[in-house]
Design an enzyme around this catalytic site. Structure first.
Site, PDB file in Angstrom:
ATOM      1  N   CYS A  31       0.835  -1.203   0.000  1.00  0.00           N
ATOM      2  CA  CYS A  31       0.000   0.000   0.000  1.00  0.00           C
ATOM      3  C   CYS A  31       0.868   1.250   0.000  1.00  0.00           C
ATOM      4  CB  CYS A  31      -0.940  -0.006   1.205  1.00  0.00           C
ATOM      5  SG  CYS A  31      -1.946   1.478   1.297  1.00  0.00           S
ATOM      6  N   CYS A  80      -0.448   4.109   2.123  1.00  0.00           N
ATOM      7  CA  CYS A  80      -0.249   3.933   3.569  1.00  0.00           C
ATOM      8  C   CYS A  80       1.219   4.167   3.945  1.00  0.00           C
ATOM      9  CB  CYS A  80      -0.608   2.519   4.013  1.00  0.00           C
ATOM     10  SG  CYS A  80      -2.079   1.851   3.276  1.00  0.00           S
ATOM     11  N   ASP A  81       2.150   3.664   3.152  1.00  0.00           N
ATOM     12  CA  ASP A  81       3.546   3.563   3.596  1.00  0.00           C
ATOM     13  C   ASP A  81       4.538   4.387   2.788  1.00  0.00           C
ATOM     14  OD1 ASP A  81       2.720   1.753   5.542  1.00  0.00           O
ATOM     15  OD2 ASP A  81       2.863   0.067   4.156  1.00  0.00           O
TER      16      ASP A  81
END
Ligand code: NAP
Length: 313
Positions: A134, A137-138
């Site tokens: 992701c 997300c990261d």
């Protein structure tokens, strides 16, 4: 007296929330089991430019918040828990969440799909320590770093596009010599000056001690093995339907997608299906929302036939 719901909706992405809006307005008084991480894949996205009605685009999480507010406005009741198990072999149907047992005359399943992994031992070992599925997300953790993205579809292009905002260098590695992604997305990624392409390679191993420091890759044509220094590895090879809790309850195909009749009906009468959980092909927010609408209308017709709801027309 035991409470029997007219309709329980499982899953809170665009399919489930659209089903909630339509069924709540159709007087079915739905309960939504939204999941502990509610909102589906769009909550992991940034710019959504292809959902009609937003000429300037909208952020994925904002779109999901809006849909939820709209479902709440029509008095959908939300349970922010995961479904643990279901029993569709008896009527009313039983849906067991983490803390509640629900009984329902009809159910809409809209649990979507989750990112796939390569399932290499070294990949699994480094999840959260340099390996991710992701970028939204990261990606931030890889500012000025060297990042490898694996895959050749639209997901891989979107992940690469996002990571190019952070990484010093992003290498998009694909196992074939052609991408299956839309040309527009490939061109967008090609226009990024810090993106390189590596074709005909597979990941053999993620290397590192505490965190990722490199990768071992293999050329699929020549068998050549290479080692590259790398700070992050993003797996972007598609998605797997979230249907583990349905095994043995309704018919699934060999990949785990729910088998549907007339687009929306499952193999059990009264259990309807919407969105990516049954969609191999389109997997778009707007097609999922459309399927959610159809599932709600079909559930309403089904309940009318059972004389659970009044026919309003
Ligand atoms: P996809 O189209 O199935 O592509 C998966 C990619 O991963 C393929 O290129 C595949 O290689 C590769 N792959 C699969 N297994 C692999 C493995 N074990 N090792 C190495 N590579 C592997 O999946 P997707 O990219 O998630 O797209 C799915 C659907 O969602 C599509 O319909 C797409 O249009 C839609 N989508 C749209 C957007 C958008 O922005 N509009 C964004 C994301 C997704 P091969 O090509 O060799 O099979």
């Amino acid at each position: 007296m035991e409470k029997i719901e007219k309709l329980v909706i499982i899953g809170s992405g665009p399919a489930g929330l659209t089903a909630a809006i339509y069924s709540a307005r159709g007087n079915l008084n739905p309960v939504m089991v939204a999941g502990r991480v509610a909102g589906g894949q769009l909550t992991l996205t940034t710019d959504v430019d292809d959902f009609p009605g937003f000429p300037e685009g909208i952020q994925g999480p904002d779109l999901m918040v809006n849909m939820r507010k709209q479902a709440e406005k029509f008095l959908t009741r939300f349970i922010d828990e995961d479904v643990v198990s279901v029993d569709f072999k008896q009527k009313p149907f039983i849906i067991q969440t983490e803390s509640q047992t629900l009984k329902a005359q009809s159910v809409i399943i809209a649990t979507g799909a989750s990112a796939k992994w390569l399932n290499l031992e070294s990949e699994q070992k480094f999840i959260g320590r340099g390996v991710s599925a992701c970028a939204v997300c990261d990606g931030f953790f890889f500012k000025d770093k060297t990042i490898l993205v694996i895959g050749g579809g639209d997901t891989a292009m979107r992940e690469t596009q996002h990571l190019a905002k952070f990484g010093k260098k992003v290498i998009l590695m694909h196992r074939r010599s052609e991408f299956r992604a839309q040309a527009a997305l490939v061109n967008l990624v090609k226009s990024k000056t810090n993106v390189e392409f590596l074709m005909n390679f597979n990941l053999e191993e993620v290397l590192g001690e505490q965190k990722v420091t490199g990768v071992k890759i293999k050329n699929v044509e020549t068998g050549e093995i290479k080692q590259l220094e790398m700070d992050g590895v993003f797996i972007a090879i598609g998605h797997k339907p979230n249907t583990d809790f349905l095994k043995g309850q309704i018919d699934l195909d060999e990949q785990g997608y729910i088998k549907v009749l007339d687009e929306i009906k499952s193999s059990v009468e009264g259990i309807f299906v919407a969105g990516d959980v049954a969609d191999h092909r389109y997997r778009q927010a707007v097609t999922a929302a459309g399927a959610g609408c159809k599932a709600a209308l079909d559930a309403e017709s089904f309940l009318e036939q059972l004389h659970v709801v009044e026919v309003t027309t």
